[in-house]
Design an enzyme around this catalytic site. Structure first.
Site, PDB file in Angstrom:
ATOM      1  N   ASP A 108      20.702  -9.029  -0.107  1.00  0.00           N
ATOM      2  CA  ASP A 108      21.853  -8.706  -0.960  1.00  0.00           C
ATOM      3  C   ASP A 108      22.878  -7.871  -0.188  1.00  0.00           C
ATOM      4  O   ASP A 108      22.551  -6.824   0.356  1.00  0.00           O
ATOM      5  CB  ASP A 108      21.373  -7.958  -2.202  1.00  0.00           C
ATOM      6  CG  ASP A 108      20.301  -8.740  -2.949  1.00  0.00           C
ATOM      7  OD1 ASP A 108      20.498  -9.949  -3.159  1.00  0.00           O
ATOM      8  OD2 ASP A 108      19.264  -8.143  -3.289  1.00  0.00           O
ATOM      9  N   ASP A 137      18.754  -8.471   5.929  1.00  0.00           N
ATOM     10  CA  ASP A 137      18.666  -8.046   4.548  1.00  0.00           C
ATOM     11  C   ASP A 137      19.281  -9.161   3.701  1.00  0.00           C
ATOM     12  O   ASP A 137      20.038  -9.990   4.216  1.00  0.00           O
ATOM     13  CB  ASP A 137      19.421  -6.726   4.356  1.00  0.00           C
ATOM     14  CG  ASP A 137      19.333  -6.227   2.935  1.00  0.00           C
ATOM     15  OD1 ASP A 137      18.214  -6.170   2.382  1.00  0.00           O
ATOM     16  OD2 ASP A 137      20.390  -5.897   2.362  1.00  0.00           O
TER      17      ASP A 137
END
Length: 179
Positions: A11, A9
């Site tokens: 952020d 992922d």
């Protein structure tokens, strides 16, 4: 031979997420994007071990009209310029769009080029990341617990507090052949 990957992922895993009311938010611009301190070394170690590094990120603010696609792409380019990332896969949809690429659906992990999912790992900081990895059939899921105040069941293979610790676990389990 099909390559194995570490799906990451963006952020809260690679770059700092702004947390407001217990919920993480992406940076507003490439200039505001801050790579977390342990990330370059952790990614370097994973890359040296032969993993492809594939960022899989939901960016629903584009569909919601609160962020522009070119800004998301500029943030990705800034990350790519400083980190050994092989590929970015981005979902620009919101939940109401019902697309297959928005995590927790597995579409981003299943896109071409294909990877050996049974030997791959999903690393994320939200339940949607872990569920996408599970649905895609990855060999392991690693949850970086940032202490967000979010609902959603998370049952990863392991919980850690940083990408450095995630990389340690991935490399140790790989060396033991336990995945």
């Amino acid at each position: 031979m099909i390559a194995r990957a570490v799906f990451l992922d963006r952020d809260g895993v690679l770059n700092k997420a702004e947390v407001r009311d217990g919920k993480p938010y992406p940076p507003a611009s490439a200039e505001e994007m801050e790579i977390l301190p342990d990330v370059p070394d952790a990614l370097g170690r994973l890359k040296d071990a032969g993993y492809r590094l594939v960022v899989v990120t939901n960016q629903p603010d584009v569909a919601r009209g609160t962020q522009r696609r070119d800004v998301v792409e500029a943030i990705n380019a800034a990350l790519a310029a400083r980190l050994p990332i092989d590929e970015f896969r981005v979902c620009y949809h919101d939940d109401r769009d019902g697309c297959q690429c928005r995590k927790p659906r597995p579409g981003l992990l299943l896109q071409e080029p294909a990877h050996d999912l049974s030997r791959s790992v999903m690393v994320g900081d939200r339940w949607r990341d872990i569920e996408a990895g599970r649905r895609a059939g990855v060999g392991a899921t690693v949850f970086i617990d940032r202490g967000y105040d979010e609902p959603g069941a998370v049952d990863p293979h392991v919980r850690v507090l940083s990408l450095a610790l995630a990389a340690d676990w991935i490399l140790q389990t790989d060396a033991r052949g336990s995945r």
